[in-house]
Scaffold this motif. Structure first.
Motif, PDB file in Angstrom:
ATOM      1  N   THR A  10       0.841  -1.197   0.000  1.00 52.09           N
ATOM      2  CA  THR A  10       0.000   0.000   0.000  1.00 52.09           C
ATOM      3  C   THR A  10       0.877   1.249   0.000  1.00 52.09           C
ATOM      4  OG1 THR A  10      -1.668  -1.268   1.187  1.00 52.09           O
ATOM      5  CG2 THR A  10      -1.958   1.123   1.118  1.00 52.09           C
TER       6      THR A  10
ATOM      7  N   ARG B 170      -2.423   5.484   7.251  1.00 57.56           N
ATOM      8  CA  ARG B 170      -2.763   4.141   7.738  1.00 57.56           C
ATOM      9  C   ARG B 170      -2.517   4.116   9.239  1.00 57.56           C
ATOM     10  NH1 ARG B 170      -0.689  -1.721   5.597  1.00 57.56           N
ATOM     11  NH2 ARG B 170      -2.366  -1.303   4.142  1.00 57.56           N
TER      12      ARG B 170
ATOM     13  N   VAL C  25      -9.683  -5.934   4.818  1.00 60.81           N
ATOM     14  CA  VAL C  25      -9.924  -6.262   3.410  1.00 60.81           C
ATOM     15  C   VAL C  25     -11.255  -7.017   3.289  1.00 60.81           C
ATOM     16  CG1 VAL C  25      -9.050  -7.490   1.383  1.00 60.81           C
ATOM     17  CG2 VAL C  25      -7.438  -6.364   2.943  1.00 60.81           C
TER      18      VAL C  25
HETATM   19  C1  NCD Z   1      -3.525  -6.066   3.873  1.00 61.11           C
HETATM   20  C2  NCD Z   1      -3.646  -5.017   4.944  1.00 61.11           C
HETATM   21  O1  NCD Z   1      -2.656  -4.399   5.367  1.00 61.11           O
HETATM   22  O2  NCD Z   1      -4.776  -4.805   5.328  1.00 61.11           O
HETATM   23  N1  NCD Z   1      -2.457  -5.895   3.013  1.00 61.11           N
HETATM   24  C3  NCD Z   1      -2.508  -4.940   2.045  1.00 61.11           C
HETATM   25  O3  NCD Z   1      -2.747  -3.782   2.287  1.00 61.11           O
HETATM   26  N2  NCD Z   1      -2.269  -5.371   0.787  1.00 61.11           N
HETATM   27  C4  NCD Z   1      -3.701  -7.439   4.365  1.00 61.11           C
HETATM   28  C5  NCD Z   1      -2.739  -8.012   5.355  1.00 61.11           C
HETATM   29  O4  NCD Z   1      -1.959  -7.335   6.016  1.00 61.11           O
HETATM   30  O5  NCD Z   1      -2.784  -9.247   5.510  1.00 61.11           O
END
Ligand code: NCD
Length: 292
Positions: free
Chosen positions: A51, A100, A162
């Motif tokens: 991300t 985040r 997710v």
């Molecule tokens: C996810 C997340 O950070 O929510 N990864 C991501 O952003 N591609 C899933 C995860 O950490 O398993």
């Protein structure tokens, strides 16, 4: 149009489709430089590879100036709060913040206090809007539409932003969404399906990582046992429909959720998802900054 992008439920389906169309145009080679020189700060208070860095690639492709914040060497170490940290970047006059944080809905304490547009790069177990957008784009590229498709999300549903975001948005787009995995990580009202049934029935199998870092109690199944019970392997993959695909937001724990040999197999779209992440994030940045 434009402003914060915190939750997909704040956007209409038409707005989401417009973002996906724009992402597809970027995928097809469209260049866009009207935002060049704007300053974006990526404030990631949780670890990230895909991300964070796909946002950064997207920002570089749009000609933005990128500042990536490192919590470990910041005044967070002097007990400065999350709120004051974000307010600091807001007061610098940044044009965009991508945030985040491990706290669900961290943005509630910011929305009326921070004037810089915020894109949510993931909040706790809550929402991960850009991940869902890149998943939708990948599915649309594969099948040409979303409506009527069936997807099973497999694994640690309870702790996965997710899963939560996809369950909601995919249903809004008329998809049949199921969940499966260890009983302790299933949630009420999320349309449980036994794992084998999911493999037989669905167009998309979306595996998830076990989110150990969010668990209150230690996960009591060995990784081998998890792989045997809920993992995709060379045998059970044959239960899937001919046209069905495997997705995973990554990071993948190879040989836990998915056998090593399947991660880059012809059914897998895992690296395609990552590639689409850049185009989707370019589109989302253009949306947030109100680029015409
Ligand atoms: C996810 C997340 O950070 O929510 N990864 C991501 O952003 N591609 C899933 C995860 O950490 O398993």
């Amino acid at each position: 149009m434009g402003g914060n992008l915190l939750r997909l439920r704040d956007l209409s389906l038409a707005e989401i489709e417009a973002i996906l169309d724009q992402a597809q145009d970027f995928c097809d080679g469209e260049k866009y430089q009207k935002l060049a020189g704007k300053i974006v700060c990526n404030l990631f208070f949780e670890p990230s590879t895909r991300t964070l860095y796909s946002f950064q690639v997207a920002q570089e492709r749009l000609g933005l100036k990128v500042i990536s914040f490192n919590p470990g060497s910041s005044s967070l170490q002097k007990d400065e709060s999350f709120y004051d940290t974000v307010k600091t970047f807001d007061s610098f006059g940044a044009d965009l913040l991508v945030i985040r944080h491990s706290q669900n809905e961290y943005y509630n304490e910011l929305v009326d206090k921070v004037s810089t547009p915020i894109i949510n790069g993931g909040d706790g177990t809550g929402q991960h809007p850009t991940q869902s957008l890149l998943d939708l784009l990948t599915i649309r590229q594969e099948f040409g539409h979303l409506d009527g498709l069936s997807v099973a999300i497999i694994g640690d549903i309870a702790h996965s932003r997710v899963a939560h975001t996809n369950f909601e948005i995919m249903k809004r787009f008329g998809m049949q969404v199921y969940t499966s995995g260890p009983p302790e990580y299933m949630e009420e009202g999320m349309n449980f399906i036994p794992f084998e049934q999911a493999l037989i029935r669905c167009d998309i199998i979306m595996a998830l990582r076990i989110q150990h870092e969010r668990h209150q109690m230690k996960f009591n199944m060995s990784l081998e046992e998890y792989h045997q019970t809920y993992g995709l392997n060379a045998q059970n993959v044959d239960l899937m429909r001919k046209s069905a695909i495997i997705m995973h937001p990554a990071p993948v724990n190879r040989n836990v959720e998915i056998a090593d040999e399947l991660v880059e197999s012809s059914r897998s779209r895992i690296f395609k998802q990552m590639q689409n992440g850049v185009f989707v994030r370019m589109a989302v940045i253009r949306y947030a900054l109100g680029g015409d």
